[in-house]
Design a protein around this motif. Sequence first.
Motif, PDB file in Angstrom:
ATOM      1  N   PHE A 102       0.822  -1.198   0.000  1.00  0.00           N
ATOM      2  CA  PHE A 102       0.000   0.000   0.000  1.00  0.00           C
ATOM      3  C   PHE A 102       0.868   1.266   0.000  1.00  0.00           C
ATOM      4  O   PHE A 102       2.028   1.254   0.412  1.00  0.00           O
ATOM      5  N   HIS A 103       0.248   2.351  -0.418  1.00  0.00           N
ATOM      6  CA  HIS A 103       0.910   3.659  -0.460  1.00  0.00           C
ATOM      7  C   HIS A 103       1.571   3.998   0.872  1.00  0.00           C
ATOM      8  O   HIS A 103       2.759   4.330   0.932  1.00  0.00           O
ATOM      9  N   GLY A 104       0.817   3.911   1.970  1.00  0.00           N
ATOM     10  CA  GLY A 104       1.346   4.291   3.267  1.00  0.00           C
ATOM     11  C   GLY A 104       2.467   3.396   3.753  1.00  0.00           C
ATOM     12  O   GLY A 104       3.348   3.846   4.506  1.00  0.00           O
ATOM     13  N   GLU A 105       2.462   2.144   3.329  1.00  0.00           N
ATOM     14  CA  GLU A 105       3.536   1.232   3.715  1.00  0.00           C
ATOM     15  C   GLU A 105       4.855   1.658   3.075  1.00  0.00           C
ATOM     16  O   GLU A 105       5.910   1.651   3.730  1.00  0.00           O
ATOM     17  N   LYS A 106       4.788   2.064   1.816  1.00  0.00           N
ATOM     18  CA  LYS A 106       6.006   2.536   1.145  1.00  0.00           C
ATOM     19  C   LYS A 106       6.429   3.909   1.649  1.00  0.00           C
ATOM     20  O   LYS A 106       7.634   4.194   1.750  1.00  0.00           O
ATOM     21  N   VAL A 107       5.461   4.740   1.993  1.00  0.00           N
ATOM     22  CA  VAL A 107       5.788   6.061   2.545  1.00  0.00           C
ATOM     23  C   VAL A 107       6.512   5.917   3.888  1.00  0.00           C
ATOM     24  O   VAL A 107       7.412   6.704   4.201  1.00  0.00           O
ATOM     25  N   ALA A 108       6.123   4.924   4.680  1.00  0.00           N
ATOM     26  CA  ALA A 108       6.791   4.714   5.972  1.00  0.00           C
ATOM     27  C   ALA A 108       8.280   4.470   5.783  1.00  0.00           C
ATOM     28  O   ALA A 108       9.120   5.076   6.475  1.00  0.00           O
ATOM     29  N   PHE A 109       8.618   3.608   4.830  1.00  0.00           N
ATOM     30  CA  PHE A 109      10.049   3.394   4.560  1.00  0.00           C
ATOM     31  C   PHE A 109      10.671   4.658   3.988  1.00  0.00           C
ATOM     32  O   PHE A 109      11.809   5.021   4.322  1.00  0.00           O
ATOM     33  N   ASP A 163      10.653  -5.517   3.587  1.00  0.00           N
ATOM     34  CA  ASP A 163       9.301  -5.364   4.142  1.00  0.00           C
ATOM     35  C   ASP A 163       8.304  -4.838   3.111  1.00  0.00           C
ATOM     36  O   ASP A 163       7.093  -4.892   3.321  1.00  0.00           O
ATOM     37  N   ILE A 164       8.816  -4.307   1.998  1.00  0.00           N
ATOM     38  CA  ILE A 164       7.917  -3.862   0.918  1.00  0.00           C
ATOM     39  C   ILE A 164       8.160  -4.692  -0.344  1.00  0.00           C
ATOM     40  O   ILE A 164       7.950  -4.229  -1.470  1.00  0.00           O
ATOM     41  N   GLY A 165       8.601  -5.924  -0.154  1.00  0.00           N
ATOM     42  CA  GLY A 165       8.704  -6.864  -1.264  1.00  0.00           C
ATOM     43  C   GLY A 165       9.950  -6.754  -2.112  1.00  0.00           C
ATOM     44  O   GLY A 165      10.041  -7.388  -3.165  1.00  0.00           O
ATOM     45  N   LEU A 201      19.816   0.080   8.293  1.00  0.00           N
ATOM     46  CA  LEU A 201      19.432   0.469   9.651  1.00  0.00           C
ATOM     47  C   LEU A 201      18.172  -0.267  10.096  1.00  0.00           C
ATOM     48  O   LEU A 201      18.108  -0.808  11.201  1.00  0.00           O
ATOM     49  N   GLY A 202      17.169  -0.289   9.232  1.00  0.00           N
ATOM     50  CA  GLY A 202      15.911  -0.934   9.581  1.00  0.00           C
ATOM     51  C   GLY A 202      16.060  -2.429   9.761  1.00  0.00           C
ATOM     52  O   GLY A 202      15.502  -3.016  10.702  1.00  0.00           O
ATOM     53  N   SER A 203      16.799  -3.048   8.861  1.00  0.00           N
ATOM     54  CA  SER A 203      17.019  -4.491   8.950  1.00  0.00           C
ATOM     55  C   SER A 203      17.761  -4.861  10.226  1.00  0.00           C
ATOM     56  O   SER A 203      17.393  -5.812  10.932  1.00  0.00           O
ATOM     57  N   ASP A 204      18.811  -4.105  10.543  1.00  0.00           N
ATOM     58  CA  ASP A 204      19.580  -4.378  11.759  1.00  0.00           C
ATOM     59  C   ASP A 204      18.737  -4.122  13.009  1.00  0.00           C
ATOM     60  O   ASP A 204      18.827  -4.858  13.997  1.00  0.00           O
TER      61      ASP A 204
END
Length: 378
Positions: A280-287, A321-323, A368-371
């Motif tokens: 979704f749009h918001g999921e990609k915006v979060a990253f 997390d976004i494929g 950073l996010g993965s770690d």
Amino acid sequence: MRKAFISPTKYVQGEDEILNLGYFVKTFGTSALLIAHPDDVKRVKDKLEATINKFGITLVESGFHGECSRQEVARLQELAKENNCDCTIGLGGGKAIDTAKCVAAGDSLIIIPTIAATDAPTSHSAVLYTPDGAFDDYAYFKQSPSVVLIDTTVIAQAPTRFLVSGMGDALSTYFEARATANSYSNVNAGLPCGVREGLCGPAKGTNAALALATHCYQTLLEDGVKAKVASDCNLVTPALENIIEANILLSGLGFESAGLAGAHAIHDGLTILEGAHHYFHGEKVAFGTIAQLVLENAPTEEIEEVLDFCLAVGLPVCLSDIGVDSITQEELMEVARKSCIPEESVHSMPFPVTPEAVAAAIITADKLGSDYKKGVIQ
């Protein structure tokens, strides 16, 4: 300095609020064109019938085809004219809402979102697509919707992923507003229809809009997790009500009147990656928000606060997390270049931004996010 602020004429939010729809229709006349997907109409059929009977209104079914295209807009405008409709109602998700905006063209418009997945319901803009779903153009209207009507009971019944995605979209609001204010960049509130004809000049954001954007972020941190739990249980609670307001109203007013910056530009770049298409749009915006914070070298404490929030509510913090399980250097630079085209909002950052800088921010944010997920960063 010219500043601008834009908002709906009226915003109403409450349980079973669709039962009051007829009241708002009656402020325009007695009939309305209802633009909605059949599945969304079915979800609220009993409430629609109740408000029709109580207020004596007529709702003209549109047979909405599901795509906000020029052809569909023209067809619906003709249908509204044939039936002497006094106003337009957009009920459902983004496509129905945007189609209703285009049909109404800035006049006598009621928006009823059935999910809280984005901040689009309050805005005076829409996205047009071709009949087969490809991007066509952006449309801007002379004003925001006349009424935005939020039935929290309906939204509580929707899948929680929509609410969480809305939190991802809202998450960027403060950080993009802050960047826009620091760079003295223009905001969408200064873009009425007619801007292309030179009828109006650009405008900066207002202090009021920045305050709303700030409160949006504070609300997410305070009530996001509690609202997610309530949504999982399909229950309306004060926390859920606060997050619905943050996702739709605070974020909507924030992005239009306080500005967009790096997060949404990076989102736009990420859309070219096939793996991200199912998110979704918001999921990609979060990253994209995390990547923006890296791009501006935000304090570690601030980045970790955002990472903690994302993990707590289930928002993406890394590319997988976004494929996007892998990305080549060529793909990365394609994403970065798309994020940096001249018309993109990344240029509202308070410093010059290059594709190379965006590419570095994306990869660093991913690591950073993965770690952080693995507990490597304490």
